[in-house]
Design a protein around this motif. Structure first.
Motif, PDB file in Angstrom:
ATOM      1  N   THR A   8       0.825  -1.210   0.000  1.00 36.09           N
ATOM      2  CA  THR A   8       0.000   0.000   0.000  1.00 36.09           C
ATOM      3  C   THR A   8       0.858   1.259   0.000  1.00 36.09           C
ATOM      4  O   THR A   8       0.503   2.236  -0.646  1.00 36.09           O
ATOM      5  CB  THR A   8      -0.990   0.026   1.188  1.00 36.09           C
ATOM      6  N   VAL A   9       1.968   1.230   0.724  1.00 35.56           N
ATOM      7  CA  VAL A   9       2.866   2.394   0.711  1.00 35.56           C
ATOM      8  C   VAL A   9       3.442   2.597  -0.685  1.00 35.56           C
ATOM      9  O   VAL A   9       3.467   3.720  -1.196  1.00 35.56           O
ATOM     10  CB  VAL A   9       3.998   2.250   1.754  1.00 35.56           C
ATOM     11  N   ALA A  10       3.903   1.506  -1.296  1.00 38.13           N
ATOM     12  CA  ALA A  10       4.483   1.613  -2.639  1.00 38.13           C
ATOM     13  C   ALA A  10       3.453   2.113  -3.646  1.00 38.13           C
ATOM     14  O   ALA A  10       3.763   2.991  -4.466  1.00 38.13           O
ATOM     15  CB  ALA A  10       5.043   0.260  -3.064  1.00 38.13           C
ATOM     16  N   GLU A  11       2.240   1.585  -3.570  1.00 37.74           N
ATOM     17  CA  GLU A  11       1.189   2.050  -4.485  1.00 37.74           C
ATOM     18  C   GLU A  11       0.918   3.534  -4.308  1.00 37.74           C
ATOM     19  O   GLU A  11       0.812   4.272  -5.294  1.00 37.74           O
ATOM     20  CB  GLU A  11      -0.104   1.257  -4.253  1.00 37.74           C
ATOM     21  N   ARG A  12       0.787   3.982  -3.056  1.00 39.66           N
ATOM     22  CA  ARG A  12       0.509   5.403  -2.797  1.00 39.66           C
ATOM     23  C   ARG A  12       1.654   6.276  -3.300  1.00 39.66           C
ATOM     24  O   ARG A  12       1.425   7.365  -3.820  1.00 39.66           O
ATOM     25  CB  ARG A  12       0.279   5.600  -1.297  1.00 39.66           C
ATOM     26  N   ALA A  13       2.879   5.787  -3.135  1.00 38.58           N
ATOM     27  CA  ALA A  13       4.048   6.567  -3.564  1.00 38.58           C
ATOM     28  C   ALA A  13       4.293   6.465  -5.066  1.00 38.58           C
ATOM     29  O   ALA A  13       5.090   7.235  -5.615  1.00 38.58           O
ATOM     30  CB  ALA A  13       5.288   6.102  -2.803  1.00 38.58           C
ATOM     31  N   GLY A  14       3.622   5.520  -5.723  1.00 45.72           N
ATOM     32  CA  GLY A  14       3.804   5.352  -7.159  1.00 45.72           C
ATOM     33  C   GLY A  14       5.128   4.707  -7.520  1.00 45.72           C
ATOM     34  O   GLY A  14       5.730   5.038  -8.539  1.00 45.72           O
ATOM     35  N   VAL A  15       5.569   3.759  -6.677  1.00 48.00           N
ATOM     36  CA  VAL A  15       6.837   3.068  -6.932  1.00 48.00           C
ATOM     37  C   VAL A  15       6.629   1.559  -6.786  1.00 48.00           C
ATOM     38  O   VAL A  15       5.619   1.109  -6.258  1.00 48.00           O
ATOM     39  CB  VAL A  15       7.957   3.545  -5.976  1.00 48.00           C
ATOM     40  N   ALA A  16       7.609   0.793  -7.201  1.00 53.09           N
ATOM     41  CA  ALA A  16       7.558  -0.660  -7.050  1.00 53.09           C
ATOM     42  C   ALA A  16       7.755  -1.028  -5.579  1.00 53.09           C
ATOM     43  O   ALA A  16       8.539  -0.377  -4.880  1.00 53.09           O
ATOM     44  CB  ALA A  16       8.644  -1.304  -7.899  1.00 53.09           C
ATOM     45  N   PRO A  17       7.080  -2.065  -5.104  1.00 50.61           N
ATOM     46  CA  PRO A  17       7.194  -2.460  -3.697  1.00 50.61           C
ATOM     47  C   PRO A  17       8.624  -2.739  -3.234  1.00 50.61           C
ATOM     48  O   PRO A  17       8.985  -2.455  -2.087  1.00 50.61           O
ATOM     49  CB  PRO A  17       6.325  -3.721  -3.608  1.00 50.61           C
ATOM     50  N   GLY A  18       9.450  -3.269  -4.108  1.00 46.96           N
ATOM     51  CA  GLY A  18      10.836  -3.561  -3.735  1.00 46.96           C
ATOM     52  C   GLY A  18      11.616  -2.326  -3.312  1.00 46.96           C
ATOM     53  O   GLY A  18      12.595  -2.432  -2.553  1.00 46.96           O
ATOM     54  N   LEU A  19      11.190  -1.148  -3.760  1.00 46.55           N
ATOM     55  CA  LEU A  19      11.904   0.078  -3.392  1.00 46.55           C
ATOM     56  C   LEU A  19      11.706   0.453  -1.924  1.00 46.55           C
ATOM     57  O   LEU A  19      12.542   1.150  -1.349  1.00 46.55           O
ATOM     58  CB  LEU A  19      11.486   1.233  -4.301  1.00 46.55           C
ATOM     59  N   VAL A  20      10.626  -0.031  -1.320  1.00 43.85           N
ATOM     60  CA  VAL A  20      10.446   0.231   0.114  1.00 43.85           C
ATOM     61  C   VAL A  20      11.617  -0.363   0.871  1.00 43.85           C
ATOM     62  O   VAL A  20      12.251   0.301   1.698  1.00 43.85           O
ATOM     63  CB  VAL A  20       9.106  -0.348   0.619  1.00 43.85           C
ATOM     64  N   HIS A  21      11.943  -1.614   0.580  1.00 42.49           N
ATOM     65  CA  HIS A  21      13.022  -2.293   1.300  1.00 42.49           C
ATOM     66  C   HIS A  21      14.406  -1.915   0.772  1.00 42.49           C
ATOM     67  O   HIS A  21      15.399  -2.162   1.461  1.00 42.49           O
ATOM     68  CB  HIS A  21      12.796  -3.805   1.278  1.00 42.49           C
ATOM     69  N   TYR A  22      14.475  -1.313  -0.385  1.00 41.57           N
ATOM     70  CA  TYR A  22      15.750  -0.781  -0.867  1.00 41.57           C
ATOM     71  C   TYR A  22      16.121   0.467  -0.063  1.00 41.57           C
ATOM     72  O   TYR A  22      17.275   0.648   0.300  1.00 41.57           O
ATOM     73  CB  TYR A  22      15.658  -0.441  -2.363  1.00 41.57           C
ATOM     74  N   HIS A  23      15.123   1.310   0.226  1.00 38.49           N
ATOM     75  CA  HIS A  23      15.386   2.570   0.919  1.00 38.49           C
ATOM     76  C   HIS A  23      15.281   2.490   2.434  1.00 38.49           C
ATOM     77  O   HIS A  23      15.796   3.370   3.131  1.00 38.49           O
ATOM     78  CB  HIS A  23      14.422   3.652   0.400  1.00 38.49           C
ATOM     79  N   PHE A  24      14.615   1.476   2.956  1.00 42.48           N
ATOM     80  CA  PHE A  24      14.411   1.349   4.397  1.00 42.48           C
ATOM     81  C   PHE A  24      14.689  -0.084   4.838  1.00 42.48           C
ATOM     82  O   PHE A  24      14.402  -1.024   4.092  1.00 42.48           O
ATOM     83  CB  PHE A  24      12.975   1.749   4.780  1.00 42.48           C
ATOM     84  N   ALA A  25      15.208  -0.241   6.027  1.00 41.52           N
ATOM     85  CA  ALA A  25      15.542  -1.571   6.544  1.00 41.52           C
ATOM     86  C   ALA A  25      14.294  -2.451   6.663  1.00 41.52           C
ATOM     87  O   ALA A  25      14.385  -3.669   6.548  1.00 41.52           O
ATOM     88  CB  ALA A  25      16.238  -1.452   7.894  1.00 41.52           C
ATOM     89  N   SER A  26      13.158  -1.817   6.905  1.00 42.45           N
ATOM     90  CA  SER A  26      11.903  -2.557   7.052  1.00 42.45           C
ATOM     91  C   SER A  26      10.741  -1.587   6.887  1.00 42.45           C
ATOM     92  O   SER A  26      10.928  -0.365   6.896  1.00 42.45           O
ATOM     93  CB  SER A  26      11.827  -3.202   8.443  1.00 42.45           C
ATOM     94  N   LEU A  27       9.553  -2.134   6.773  1.00 42.07           N
ATOM     95  CA  LEU A  27       8.359  -1.294   6.738  1.00 42.07           C
ATOM     96  C   LEU A  27       8.240  -0.518   8.045  1.00 42.07           C
ATOM     97  O   LEU A  27       7.901   0.668   8.035  1.00 42.07           O
ATOM     98  CB  LEU A  27       7.110  -2.148   6.493  1.00 42.07           C
ATOM     99  N   GLN A  28       8.517  -1.172   9.174  1.00 43.86           N
ATOM    100  CA  GLN A  28       8.459  -0.493  10.473  1.00 43.86           C
ATOM    101  C   GLN A  28       9.409   0.699  10.515  1.00 43.86           C
ATOM    102  O   GLN A  28       9.074   1.745  11.074  1.00 43.86           O
ATOM    103  CB  GLN A  28       8.787  -1.472  11.607  1.00 43.86           C
ATOM    104  N   ALA A  29      10.590   0.548   9.939  1.00 38.03           N
ATOM    105  CA  ALA A  29      11.558   1.651   9.912  1.00 38.03           C
ATOM    106  C   ALA A  29      11.006   2.822   9.105  1.00 38.03           C
ATOM    107  O   ALA A  29      11.177   3.984   9.494  1.00 38.03           O
ATOM    108  CB  ALA A  29      12.891   1.181   9.341  1.00 38.03           C
ATOM    109  N   LEU A  30      10.352   2.529   7.988  1.00 38.04           N
ATOM    110  CA  LEU A  30       9.737   3.582   7.182  1.00 38.04           C
ATOM    111  C   LEU A  30       8.629   4.271   7.967  1.00 38.04           C
ATOM    112  O   LEU A  30       8.574   5.508   8.023  1.00 38.04           O
ATOM    113  CB  LEU A  30       9.177   3.004   5.877  1.00 38.04           C
ATOM    114  N   LEU A  31       7.743   3.497   8.573  1.00 34.89           N
ATOM    115  CA  LEU A  31       6.637   4.091   9.329  1.00 34.89           C
ATOM    116  C   LEU A  31       7.169   4.939  10.476  1.00 34.89           C
ATOM    117  O   LEU A  31       6.661   6.043  10.729  1.00 34.89           O
ATOM    118  CB  LEU A  31       5.703   3.006   9.844  1.00 34.89           C
ATOM    119  N   ALA A  32       8.178   4.443  11.166  1.00 31.65           N
ATOM    120  CA  ALA A  32       8.750   5.194  12.284  1.00 31.65           C
ATOM    121  C   ALA A  32       9.368   6.501  11.803  1.00 31.65           C
ATOM    122  O   ALA A  32       9.137   7.559  12.404  1.00 31.65           O
ATOM    123  CB  ALA A  32       9.796   4.345  13.014  1.00 31.65           C
TER     124      ALA A  32
END
Length: 187
Positions: free
Chosen positions: A36-60
């Motif tokens: 859902t974060v990747a969709e909202r940001a308009g990027v591929a889901p793999g980029l979430v974990h490329y830029h952040f250690a985890s989803l929790q790290a991004l949310l924090a």
């Protein structure tokens, strides 16, 4: 000028943080997913974990950054207060910007709740609150308020509590009550 890989990376990271800031209040902390974060940001889901250690790290990062901005704005306002009563009025006025059901209020509530289960988030959130309380205590000390550290802690907790209560229904005006807490230093 050609866009660099680093600037594209910063833009993707910024969009992911912004998406997380929007989704947490909309869905709740635990209902936000990488997809859902990747969709909202308009990027591929793999980029979430490329830029952040985890989803929790991004949310924090998203939530703590937003809360740091909120309390940082209040801290800057406090520099203009000429008395403890004005300090209270500025804090109460800032709190009045939030209904308890607006996205910023919901983000704060969700972050506090998530921090009860995540020690790293708790430390980060505590650091933001400590900065705010220390700045507030410094201003109260300058105005002769007795026990400025405890007074700042209570004022911050009252404002947090009022915002939490507003999510359930109208809360009373807090400034008159808070004035009584700080006025002892003005006599």
């Amino acid at each position: 000028m050609a866009e660099t890989s680093a600037s594209r990376g910063r833009e993707v990271r910024r969009r992911l943080v912004q998406a997380a800031r929007e989704l947490v209040p909309e869905r709740g902390w635990t209902a936000v997913s990488t997809r859902t974060v990747a969709e909202r940001a308009g990027v591929a889901p793999g980029l979430v974990h490329y830029h952040f250690a985890s989803l929790q790290a991004l949310l924090a990062e998203a939530a703590v950054g937003a809360l740091r901005e909120m309390v940082g704005g209040v801290g800057a306002l406090l520099q203009h207060a000429g008395s403890p009563t004005e300090i209270v009025d500025l804090i109460a006025g800032e709190a009045d910007r939030y209904t308890g059901t607006d996205p910023a209020s919901l983000l704060a509530v969700e972050t506090y709740l998530a921090a009860t289960r995540d020690p790293a988030l708790r430390r980060e959130l505590s650091a933001v609150l400590d900065e705010f309380r220390n700045g507030l205590a410094g201003r109260l000390h300058e105005h002769g308020v007795p026990d400025p550290d405890a007074t700042a802690a209570v004022l911050a907790a009252v404002i947090d509590g009022v915002l939490l209560h507003r999510s359930l229904g109208p809360a009373p005006a807090v400034a008159p009550v808070l004035h009584r807490i700080v006025e002892k230093g003005e006599q």
